[in-house]
Design an enzyme around this catalytic site. Structure first.
Site, PDB file in Angstrom:
ATOM      1  N   SER A 104       0.825  -1.219   0.000  1.00  0.00           N
ATOM      2  CA  SER A 104       0.000   0.000   0.000  1.00  0.00           C
ATOM      3  C   SER A 104       0.853   1.260   0.000  1.00  0.00           C
ATOM      4  O   SER A 104       1.978   1.279   0.499  1.00  0.00           O
ATOM      5  CB  SER A 104      -0.915   0.018   1.220  1.00  0.00           C
TER       6      SER A 104
HETATM    7  N1  SAH Z   1      -0.648  -4.667   3.760  1.00  0.00           N
HETATM    8  C1  SAH Z   1       0.027  -5.123   2.570  1.00  0.00           C
HETATM    9  C2  SAH Z   1      -0.801  -4.868   1.343  1.00  0.00           C
HETATM   10  C3  SAH Z   1      -1.204  -6.143   0.786  1.00  0.00           C
HETATM   11  S1  SAH Z   1      -2.221  -6.133  -0.655  1.00  0.00           S
HETATM   12  C4  SAH Z   1       1.399  -4.499   2.466  1.00  0.00           C
HETATM   13  O1  SAH Z   1       1.700  -3.595   3.232  1.00  0.00           O
HETATM   14  O2  SAH Z   1       2.205  -4.960   1.662  1.00  0.00           O
HETATM   15  C5  SAH Z   1      -3.473  -7.229  -0.082  1.00  0.00           C
HETATM   16  C6  SAH Z   1      -3.056  -8.636   0.234  1.00  0.00           C
HETATM   17  O3  SAH Z   1      -4.228  -9.328   0.643  1.00  0.00           O
HETATM   18  C7  SAH Z   1      -2.492  -9.428  -0.935  1.00  0.00           C
HETATM   19  O4  SAH Z   1      -1.242  -9.929  -0.594  1.00  0.00           O
HETATM   20  C8  SAH Z   1      -3.516 -10.563  -1.135  1.00  0.00           C
HETATM   21  O5  SAH Z   1      -2.927 -11.778  -1.544  1.00  0.00           O
HETATM   22  C9  SAH Z   1      -4.121 -10.676   0.234  1.00  0.00           C
HETATM   23  N2  SAH Z   1      -5.453 -11.276   0.298  1.00  0.00           N
HETATM   24  C10 SAH Z   1      -6.482 -11.186  -0.577  1.00  0.00           C
HETATM   25  N3  SAH Z   1      -7.536 -11.869  -0.111  1.00  0.00           N
HETATM   26  C11 SAH Z   1      -7.170 -12.396   1.090  1.00  0.00           C
HETATM   27  C12 SAH Z   1      -7.842 -13.214   2.047  1.00  0.00           C
HETATM   28  N4  SAH Z   1      -9.103 -13.608   1.872  1.00  0.00           N
HETATM   29  N5  SAH Z   1      -7.163 -13.580   3.159  1.00  0.00           N
HETATM   30  C13 SAH Z   1      -5.876 -13.173   3.353  1.00  0.00           C
HETATM   31  N6  SAH Z   1      -5.193 -12.415   2.470  1.00  0.00           N
HETATM   32  C14 SAH Z   1      -5.844 -12.037   1.352  1.00  0.00           C
END
Ligand code: SAH
Length: 225
Positions: A73
């Site tokens: 993000s």
């Molecule tokens: N907070 C993260 C941003 C991640 S983007 C950072 O700082 O890098 C969102 C993430 O959510 C992705 O890695 C995706 O694979 C994950 N995601 C999507 N659906 C999900 C679910 N149902 N349970 C856990 N993770 C999930």
């Protein structure tokens, strides 16, 4: 807390300067001024959470790819969501969507313990390795559908979801402690509203905060693909 400090001392000053600028210009200037959140963002070496080829862009005002079509993000969003959680240092936090682990590290600086769930095993593995290398010892990363929560560790004082779904997953509401706060993006796959959910003596209150755009929350209680 001193976690991450050794790292920022080693990173040749250059990244530390870029990080300070990121906080001043992108986060504080837009109204996220909670001193604990600001201090945590100054400490966590964001460049360590992106692939080497992208490290020069780690402190820019944008999300970046983490691989597997997911993103880390934008710094401002991390600051905003973290400040909405109002962490004092005593909380047990559930994070859904570990991704790179960057937001996880920011939470680990500010809370007692962080339980983080990532759907994609390769991202979970990489995040775990990065967090361990930086010395975070109050973080647990697990692979699974975070919309189901982490029943064995519930209730949680705080919950943060960093992927966008169509609604608030009911298991997360059930696992939110009395007095707890949850922040998550809710809406369509293209656009969401950052939403604050509070458990006030068992009464669930929801409040829309601001527009945002996250990658999809995938699985049961979310988007099916
Ligand atoms: N907070 C993260 C941003 C991640 S983007 C950072 O700082 O890098 C969102 C993430 O959510 C992705 O890695 C995706 O694979 C994950 N995601 C999507 N659906 C999900 C679910 N149902 N349970 C856990 N993770 C999930």
């Amino acid at each position: 807390m001193d976690r991450g400090r050794g790292e920022s001392e080693r990173d040749d000053g250059r990244y530390a300067r870029e990080r300070d600028r990121m906080v001043d210009e992108q986060v504080a200037a837009r109204g996220v001024t909670d001193p604990r959140v600001v201090a945590a963002l100054r400490r966590v070496p964001r460049h360590r959470f992106v692939q080497e080829a992208l490290q020069d862009r780690a402190y820019g005002d944008h999300p970046l790819p983490t691989g597997e079509e997911q993103t880390i993000s934008q710094p401002y969003i991390v600051g905003l969501m973290t400040s909405l959680l109002e962490l004092s240092g005593r909380e047990k936090v559930l994070e859904v969507g570990t991704g790179s682990g960057y937001q996880t590290a920011v939470l680990a600086e500010l809370a007692r313990r962080v339980c983080s769930i990532e759907r994609l095993p390769r991202l979970a593995e990489r995040a775990r390795a990065t967090l361990e290398a930086l010395g975070y010892d109050n973080v647990w990363v697990r692979v699974g559908n975070g919309a189901l929560g982490w029943p064995d560790e519930a209730p949680f004082d705080r919950i943060i979801v960093t992927a966008g779904g169509p609604g608030v997953p009911p298991p997360l509401v059930q696992q939110l402690a009395d007095g707890g706060r949850m922040v998550l993006p809710v809406g369509s796959p293209e656009n969401q509203v950052l939403t604050l959910v509070e458990n006030v003596g068992g009464e669930i209150r929801k409040q829309a905060h601001s527009d945002c755009k996250f990658v999809k929350l995938v699985g049961k209680y979310a988007w099916e693909s």
